[in-house]
Scaffold this motif. Structure first.
Motif, PDB file in Angstrom:
ATOM      1  N   ASP A 346      46.003  64.747 -11.254  1.00  0.00           N
ATOM      2  CA  ASP A 346      44.922  64.307 -10.419  1.00  0.00           C
ATOM      3  C   ASP A 346      43.895  65.317 -10.249  1.00  0.00           C
ATOM      4  N   PRO A 347      42.763  65.193 -11.018  1.00  0.00           N
ATOM      5  CA  PRO A 347      41.771  65.955 -10.951  1.00  0.00           C
ATOM      6  C   PRO A 347      41.020  66.201  -9.484  1.00  0.00           C
ATOM      7  N   ARG A 348      41.517  65.285  -8.620  1.00  0.00           N
ATOM      8  CA  ARG A 348      40.762  65.434  -7.217  1.00  0.00           C
ATOM      9  C   ARG A 348      41.562  66.934  -6.617  1.00  0.00           C
ATOM     10  N   LYS A 349      42.817  67.113  -7.053  1.00  0.00           N
ATOM     11  CA  LYS A 349      43.508  68.278  -6.691  1.00  0.00           C
ATOM     12  C   LYS A 349      43.918  69.370  -7.387  1.00  0.00           C
ATOM     13  N   ASP A 350      44.384  68.930  -8.985  1.00  0.00           N
ATOM     14  CA  ASP A 350      45.079  69.842  -9.740  1.00  0.00           C
ATOM     15  C   ASP A 350      43.799  70.615 -10.403  1.00  0.00           C
ATOM     16  N   PRO A 351      44.121  71.863 -10.423  1.00  0.00           N
ATOM     17  CA  PRO A 351      43.192  72.764 -10.968  1.00  0.00           C
ATOM     18  C   PRO A 351      43.317  72.830 -12.576  1.00  0.00           C
ATOM     19  N   GLY A 352      42.132  73.378 -13.106  1.00  0.00           N
ATOM     20  CA  GLY A 352      42.126  73.309 -14.579  1.00  0.00           C
ATOM     21  C   GLY A 352      41.733  71.895 -15.206  1.00  0.00           C
ATOM     22  N   THR A 353      42.132  71.698 -16.566  1.00  0.00           N
ATOM     23  CA  THR A 353      41.518  70.559 -17.255  1.00  0.00           C
ATOM     24  C   THR A 353      42.904  69.940 -17.514  1.00  0.00           C
ATOM     25  N   SER A 354      42.652  68.466 -17.956  1.00  0.00           N
ATOM     26  CA  SER A 354      43.831  67.678 -18.384  1.00  0.00           C
ATOM     27  C   SER A 354      44.246  68.062 -19.518  1.00  0.00           C
ATOM     28  N   LYS A 355      45.628  67.923 -19.987  1.00  0.00           N
ATOM     29  CA  LYS A 355      45.848  67.912 -21.295  1.00  0.00           C
ATOM     30  C   LYS A 355      45.767  66.998 -22.247  1.00  0.00           C
ATOM     31  N   GLY A 356      45.261  65.776 -21.700  1.00  0.00           N
ATOM     32  CA  GLY A 356      45.083  64.359 -22.239  1.00  0.00           C
ATOM     33  C   GLY A 356      45.903  63.508 -21.686  1.00  0.00           C
ATOM     34  N   PHE A 357      46.673  62.587 -22.296  1.00  0.00           N
ATOM     35  CA  PHE A 357      47.542  61.394 -21.773  1.00  0.00           C
ATOM     36  C   PHE A 357      48.485  61.266 -22.852  1.00  0.00           C
ATOM     37  N   PRO A 358      49.464  60.598 -22.260  1.00  0.00           N
ATOM     38  CA  PRO A 358      50.764  60.545 -23.076  1.00  0.00           C
ATOM     39  C   PRO A 358      50.403  59.432 -24.180  1.00  0.00           C
ATOM     40  N   SER A 359      51.244  59.707 -25.341  1.00  0.00           N
ATOM     41  CA  SER A 359      51.139  58.565 -26.329  1.00  0.00           C
ATOM     42  C   SER A 359      51.704  57.197 -25.677  1.00  0.00           C
ATOM     43  N   ALA A 360      51.282  55.911 -25.946  1.00  0.00           N
ATOM     44  CA  ALA A 360      51.789  54.856 -25.730  1.00  0.00           C
ATOM     45  C   ALA A 360      51.845  53.718 -26.828  1.00  0.00           C
ATOM     46  N   GLY A 361      52.556  53.888 -27.904  1.00  0.00           N
ATOM     47  CA  GLY A 361      52.508  52.937 -28.976  1.00  0.00           C
ATOM     48  C   GLY A 361      51.240  52.244 -29.355  1.00  0.00           C
TER      49      GLY A 361
END
Length: 590
Positions: A346-361
């Motif tokens: 959640d970029p509103r409260k989690d520090p740093g940057t996103s690792k990406g998103f889970p794969s989904a077929g």
């Protein structure tokens, strides 16, 4: 003689459109409360003869009529019971026939209806390749046959002459052999130059064949097109081995793979695996390299037959064939399509940057993501295709509030956008850049992930942020909208808040509340939890085998009974198809 109607061993009756079932009255469509083998009705007078039944089964399962020999063999059976038993055996054989794989793929290709990836600049440029085109030095030159960049800072006569830069590699497209690279392609250092404004600027190559950087390990950032005009081989849809066509086919091939290998249908959108020949997997590798995910190069199983020989493949190729549609882990090919099944950020409260998103077929196949370059289009197509949602204008006189800025909450468009935008939030963190050039292709950004970070000035739209995708983000990713449920203050503090890509708990999609999983997998979880995905698969398979869709309003009882049995038996499509061939409707030719 008495015939039976079974679905996974449970007796039931298929309601026709002329005898619809409803949720309040579906006695004829319900599971038999007895022992599961009690006949549900007498043999209908208009049941197909065994010969006609075998013909229908053959066309439905294999796409062709049975051979004359098989029909003659059927007629040698002495009794109707023996003939029907022969047809049942024929159906079992057909479900194991490679032609059944082919017809399943063709069905899925029509069902998903994914176009080819569009070009950004002039043909034959298109997005997914993201590799430099190599062409051979001409006969008579010192380095005849050596490969150089089709467009290079080093002139052709210099690159192909003796004394220039030269290196040999085992190229990913030619395992077991070596190729010679010359010119900038032969640069083995991590330093290169680009000329963004006409003046040279030093850059770190990091396995990207940009500017004067080389092709990298196993020439992964390059490809060789031996054609008359380099670039067209991957672009033309008439080429069955061209990357553009292969990527468009990947989702349908994945469905056929799941059916053929008896995997749950939900693997289509929930799994960390897909299928593809080497050329498809190269596209995922290069998307990872574009974001700085270099660890993917430590695994050679995407190009080296010695490493990928054990993967499950389609029935038409050998396991070690680079052109086989073989199973691979998506997260192993793209460092930013994650293996984690419950990754939250959640970029509103989690520090740093996103690792990406889970794969989904198929939802994280590049054929799907690159073909639909914007989040709302991806969401609308995913809802229609995988949840059987109908996104139609509202009927009658319905008063709507005035549209100002948010189609999800204002104006008549909210009739569909209330669903589209809550789904589209999961597809925001992947976007097509406008600029491209021949032989390389468009770039695809994953904002706030990996190397895809920018000066906060991108929110102002000033140069160089006036083009796509920045213009799209600034126009439509409005704080406080249904698509972007964040405040202006949060966006000012962290611009990447605009790419919030999950559904906060105060919102629902198809009546479901998100568990916080980001990206396409979060969307997939919601449509599975709503039951929409399972019902949609049942409807599409029923339409393929029986020739008609199931009306979810008039035949609700029938649809729910089929769906419940489908889920109870592991969501396996092939046994479900067999049960449909044993139904009264199928055997009566309905």
């Amino acid at each position: 003689m008495r015939r039976y109607t079974f679905l996974f061993g449970v007796a039931l009756v298929a309601c026709s459109q002329g005898d619809p079932a409803s949720s309040s009255s579906n006695a004829d469509c319900a599971v038999d409360p007895g022992d599961g083998v009690t006949p549900v009705r007498e043999e209908p007078e208009d049941e197909l003869t065994p010969l006609r039944l075998m013909r229908r089964a053959s066309i439905a399962l294999l796409g062709v009529p049975p051979t004359v020999e098989r029909m003659q063999e059927l007629l040698t059976r002495a009794t109707p019971e023996a003939q029907f038993a022969y047809v049942d055996d024929f159906i079992d054989e057909a479900l194991e026939d490679p032609r059944f794989y082919d017809i399943t793929f063709e069905h899925a290709r029509k069902w998903f209806n994914i176009p080819l990836i569009p070009r950004t600049a002039d043909a034959p440029e298109y997005g997914a390749k993201q590799q430099r085109v190599l062409t051979a030095c001409k006969p008579g030159t010192a380095n005849e046959g050596a490969l150089r960049y089709f467009r290079d800072e080093v002139p052709e006569d210099v690159a192909c002459a003796a004394g220039g830069a030269k290196t040999t590699v085992e190229a990913w497209w030619a395992p077991g052999t070596t190729v010679t690279l010359v010119g900038s392609a032969a640069n083995t250092t991590n330093i290169g130059q680009i000329k963004p404004n006409g003046s040279p600027v030093d850059i770190e190559c990091n396995q990207r064949a940009e500017g004067t950087c080389g092709c990298g390990k196993n020439a992964v950032s390059c490809w060789h097109d031996p054609g008359t005009y380099p670039g067209w081989g991957a672009y033309l849809p008439a080429n069955p081995d061209g990357q553009r066509r292969l990527l468009a086919e990947e989702p349908a091939r994945l469905f056929a793979h799941i059916v053929w290998h008896d995997r749950p249908a939900t693997d289509l959108i929930l799994s960390d695996y897909s299928v593809g020949p080497t050329e498809v997997q190269a596209a995922h590798i290069n998307q990872s390299l574009a974001g700085g995910g270099l660890d993917v190069l430590t695994d050679e199983s995407w190009w080296n037959p010695a490493s990928f020989g054990g993967a499950a493949v389609d029935p038409l190729h050998e396991a070690n064939d680079p052109k086989a549609w073989r199973e691979y882990s998506i997260s192993a090919r793209n460092a930013f399509f994650l293996k984690e099944r419950d990754y939250t950020f959640d970029p509103r409260k989690d520090p740093g940057t996103s690792k990406g998103f889970p794969s989904a077929g198929m939802l994280t196949s590049l054929g799907f993501l690159d073909t639909y370059p914007r989040e709302r289009l991806r969401a609308a197509r995913a809802l229609e295709t995988l949840a059987c949602e109908q996104l139609l204008p509202p009927g009658g006189e319905i008063p709507f509030n005035v549209y100002e800025t948010d189609p999800g909450r204002e104006g008549p468009c909210q009739h569909c956008h209330a669903r589209i935008d809550t789904a589209a939030a999961h597809f925001k963190r992947y976007a097509k850049a406008r600029h491209a050039f021949e032989g390389w292709g468009a770039l695809y950004y994953m904002p706030g992930v990996g190397n895809w970070q920018w000066d906060p000035a991108w929110r102002t739209g000033v140069w160089p942020f006036a083009e796509e995708p920045f213009a799209q983000w600034n126009k439509w990713y409005l704080p406080g909208s249904l698509l972007t449920p964040a405040t202006e203050e949060e966006a000012n503090a962290n611009p990447y808040v605009l790419f919030l890509d999950f559904l906060p708990p105060e919102f629902t999609l198809l009546g479901q509340t998100s568990d916080g999983t980001v990206g396409p997998l979060g969307f997939a979880k919601l449509i599975v939890a709503a039951g929409s995905f399972d019902r949609c698969v049942v409807r599409r398979v029923h339409e393929r085998i029986l020739g008609r869709d199931i009306d979810p309003a008039a035949e609700n009882g029938y649809l729910e009974t089929l769906t419940a049995s489908f889920i109870a038996n592991g969501r396996l499509v092939r046994p479900f198809i067999k049960s449909l061939t044993q139904s009264t409707s199928f055997r009566r030719g309905h």
